[in-house]
Write a protein that holds these residues in place. Sequence first.
Motif, PDB file in Angstrom:
ATOM      1  N   ALA A  73      44.350  35.015  35.863  1.00 48.87           N
ATOM      2  CA  ALA A  73      43.095  35.697  35.531  1.00 48.87           C
ATOM      3  C   ALA A  73      42.089  34.732  34.914  1.00 48.87           C
ATOM      4  N   GLN A  74      42.584  33.821  34.080  1.00 50.35           N
ATOM      5  CA  GLN A  74      41.705  32.845  33.456  1.00 50.35           C
ATOM      6  C   GLN A  74      41.052  31.941  34.500  1.00 50.35           C
ATOM      7  N   ILE A  75      41.833  31.553  35.492  1.00 50.70           N
ATOM      8  CA  ILE A  75      41.293  30.711  36.568  1.00 50.70           C
ATOM      9  C   ILE A  75      40.328  31.507  37.444  1.00 50.70           C
ATOM     10  N   TYR A  76      40.720  32.732  37.801  1.00 53.20           N
ATOM     11  CA  TYR A  76      39.906  33.545  38.711  1.00 53.20           C
ATOM     12  C   TYR A  76      38.546  33.880  38.110  1.00 53.20           C
ATOM     13  N   PHE A  77      38.523  34.164  36.802  1.00 55.18           N
ATOM     14  CA  PHE A  77      37.276  34.545  36.148  1.00 55.18           C
ATOM     15  C   PHE A  77      36.574  33.353  35.485  1.00 55.18           C
ATOM     16  N   ASP A  78      36.897  32.146  35.938  1.00 57.13           N
ATOM     17  CA  ASP A  78      36.222  30.921  35.482  1.00 57.13           C
ATOM     18  C   ASP A  78      36.267  30.731  33.967  1.00 57.13           C
ATOM     19  N   GLY A  79      37.410  31.045  33.387  1.00 64.48           N
ATOM     20  CA  GLY A  79      37.596  30.814  31.957  1.00 64.48           C
ATOM     21  C   GLY A  79      36.993  31.858  31.047  1.00 64.48           C
ATOM     22  N   ASP A  80      36.462  32.953  31.629  1.00 65.17           N
ATOM     23  CA  ASP A  80      35.826  33.989  30.812  1.00 65.17           C
ATOM     24  C   ASP A  80      36.765  35.128  30.459  1.00 65.17           C
ATOM     25  N   PHE A  81      38.017  35.055  30.921  1.00 66.66           N
ATOM     26  CA  PHE A  81      38.936  36.183  30.720  1.00 66.66           C
ATOM     27  C   PHE A  81      39.617  36.131  29.360  1.00 66.66           C
ATOM     28  N   LEU A  82      40.239  34.993  29.079  1.00 69.52           N
ATOM     29  CA  LEU A  82      41.079  34.886  27.886  1.00 69.52           C
ATOM     30  C   LEU A  82      40.207  34.659  26.649  1.00 69.52           C
ATOM     31  N   SER A  83      40.125  35.680  25.802  1.00 66.84           N
ATOM     32  CA  SER A  83      39.361  35.573  24.564  1.00 66.84           C
ATOM     33  C   SER A  83      40.095  36.344  23.471  1.00 66.84           C
ATOM     34  N   PRO A  84      39.972  35.929  22.218  1.00 65.84           N
ATOM     35  CA  PRO A  84      40.664  36.628  21.129  1.00 65.84           C
ATOM     36  C   PRO A  84      40.370  38.123  21.052  1.00 65.84           C
ATOM     37  N   PRO A  85      39.092  38.572  21.178  1.00 66.17           N
ATOM     38  CA  PRO A  85      38.843  40.011  21.134  1.00 66.17           C
ATOM     39  C   PRO A  85      39.566  40.778  22.229  1.00 66.17           C
ATOM     40  N   LEU A  86      39.614  40.198  23.440  1.00 64.73           N
ATOM     41  CA  LEU A  86      40.271  40.890  24.552  1.00 64.73           C
ATOM     42  C   LEU A  86      41.776  40.996  24.319  1.00 64.73           C
ATOM     43  N   TYR A 139      52.035  45.677  31.181  1.00 63.61           N
ATOM     44  CA  TYR A 139      51.300  46.881  31.599  1.00 63.61           C
ATOM     45  C   TYR A 139      49.848  46.828  31.122  1.00 63.61           C
ATOM     46  N   GLY A 140      49.657  46.472  29.855  1.00 64.46           N
ATOM     47  CA  GLY A 140      48.305  46.382  29.301  1.00 64.46           C
ATOM     48  C   GLY A 140      47.480  45.298  29.967  1.00 64.46           C
ATOM     49  N   MET A 141      48.115  44.173  30.288  1.00 61.98           N
ATOM     50  CA  MET A 141      47.401  43.086  30.950  1.00 61.98           C
ATOM     51  C   MET A 141      46.965  43.491  32.351  1.00 61.98           C
ATOM     52  N   ILE A 142      47.820  44.228  33.055  1.00 58.95           N
ATOM     53  CA  ILE A 142      47.454  44.701  34.393  1.00 58.95           C
ATOM     54  C   ILE A 142      46.231  45.621  34.316  1.00 58.95           C
ATOM     55  N   LYS A 143      46.242  46.546  33.365  1.00 58.27           N
ATOM     56  CA  LYS A 143      45.085  47.441  33.209  1.00 58.27           C
ATOM     57  C   LYS A 143      43.818  46.660  32.896  1.00 58.27           C
ATOM     58  N   THR A 144      43.937  45.649  32.055  1.00 58.20           N
ATOM     59  CA  THR A 144      42.768  44.853  31.671  1.00 58.20           C
ATOM     60  C   THR A 144      42.212  44.078  32.862  1.00 58.20           C
ATOM     61  N   PHE A 195      38.565  44.311  34.681  1.00 62.94           N
ATOM     62  CA  PHE A 195      37.706  43.145  34.900  1.00 62.94           C
ATOM     63  C   PHE A 195      37.276  43.050  36.360  1.00 62.94           C
ATOM     64  N   LEU A 196      38.189  43.381  37.265  1.00 63.62           N
ATOM     65  CA  LEU A 196      37.868  43.325  38.685  1.00 63.62           C
ATOM     66  C   LEU A 196      36.906  44.436  39.108  1.00 63.62           C
ATOM     67  N   GLY A 197      36.870  45.502  38.314  1.00 63.84           N
ATOM     68  CA  GLY A 197      35.973  46.606  38.625  1.00 63.84           C
ATOM     69  C   GLY A 197      36.426  47.467  39.780  1.00 63.84           C
ATOM     70  N   VAL A 198      37.730  47.443  40.087  1.00 64.40           N
ATOM     71  CA  VAL A 198      38.243  48.262  41.180  1.00 64.40           C
ATOM     72  C   VAL A 198      38.841  49.551  40.622  1.00 64.40           C
ATOM     73  N   ASP A 199      39.240  50.432  41.530  1.00 66.39           N
ATOM     74  CA  ASP A 199      39.774  51.735  41.137  1.00 66.39           C
ATOM     75  C   ASP A 199      41.058  51.580  40.313  1.00 66.39           C
ATOM     76  N   GLN A 200      41.209  52.469  39.306  1.00 67.22           N
ATOM     77  CA  GLN A 200      42.375  52.399  38.429  1.00 67.22           C
ATOM     78  C   GLN A 200      43.682  52.722  39.140  1.00 67.22           C
ATOM     79  N   SER A 201      43.593  53.280  40.345  1.00 68.55           N
ATOM     80  CA  SER A 201      44.819  53.561  41.101  1.00 68.55           C
ATOM     81  C   SER A 201      45.598  52.278  41.379  1.00 68.55           C
ATOM     82  N   TRP A 202      44.881  51.130  41.400  1.00 66.49           N
ATOM     83  CA  TRP A 202      45.559  49.856  41.623  1.00 66.49           C
ATOM     84  C   TRP A 202      46.485  49.498  40.466  1.00 66.49           C
TER      85      TRP A 202
END
Length: 340
Positions: free
Chosen positions: A45-58, A297-302, A306-313
């Motif tokens: 996820a960190q690579i896919y989102f160009d380093g914007d994914f992994l942050s302390p608040p998230l 499980y929580g990481m998958i939901k997050t 981030f991808l903005g797709v349907d939660q069914s995924w």
Amino acid sequence: MTSTQVAPARESHVVSSRHRFMTRHASWIPVFAAIAILVAMVIGAQIYFDGDFLSPPLISSILLDNSYLLILAVGMTFVILTGGIDLSVGAVMSFTGMFGASLLRDGLPSGVVAPVMLACGALIGLGIGVLVQYFDVQPFIASLAGMFLARGLGFVVSLNSIKVTDSSILWLQRTRWHFGDWYVTATGILALLVVAVGALLLAYTRFGRTIYAVGGNEQSARLMGLPVARTKLLAYVVSGTCAGLAGVVFTAYTGAAYPLNGIGTELDTIAAVVIGGTLLIGGSGFVVGSMIGVFVYGMIKTIINFLGVDQSWTRITIGGLLLLFVVVQRVIVARSARRR
């Protein structure tokens, strides 16, 4: 001549050491697999989102958003380790939340309401345990009955949502302690404390050792004179109590109670526990592994958010992982049986 004899002996010693290690630590393999999947997801996820994914608040929010699920997973681990299952936890969480919110609305202090919610959960857990142990009802059916009972009781309390205004309950969620960019809430600390207590109980108490013995081979546990009946009852009481505590946490998280809360949560809980390495047949697993499963499980939901797709995924991905880990479990069990 000597060197040719030493080499096979050394190789045999290495193989033997590896065999002993795999035999003794086979139960940890699914846990390490869950950790590897969690790390791979974070890096990907960190690579896919160009380093914007992994942050302390998230990362902090993952614990915040899944505190109730983590508490439920601890209780479910105890039950599954005995070879049982508890389908009532989501409904019990909803009912205790409804009952607690109604008591708070009527003016009872939170210091009285919270223990009552835990006691209600423990009582339902005890009832399920009695059905399983003394009436020889299958855990699936007994806990299904408990689920319908708890869900029905929730509707008896109220058909509508009940808003919670008690400052003590809301404090659990709203108060945040910051450590730089990181933060933690009281609900997160409470969930981690439940994990710590559950892990200590399983690792260092007679009750915990008996849980593993009952799940490994109930007949052998009886022949050894272990308190099988009491242990199985207590496992369901632990699960029910955790569901009651999750009701407190989830009520604080949402600021309201609703009779339809928690639908499907029991399946999320079971999935997290299995992904964390606990065998569905019982006898092998760890609370720490269940915590890793909740974080997966929580990481998958997050990531899905981030991808903005349907939660069914989220469900599709969890289903795929669950299938993978069940297959891994079967392979481990088969290999362990061959080694014996």
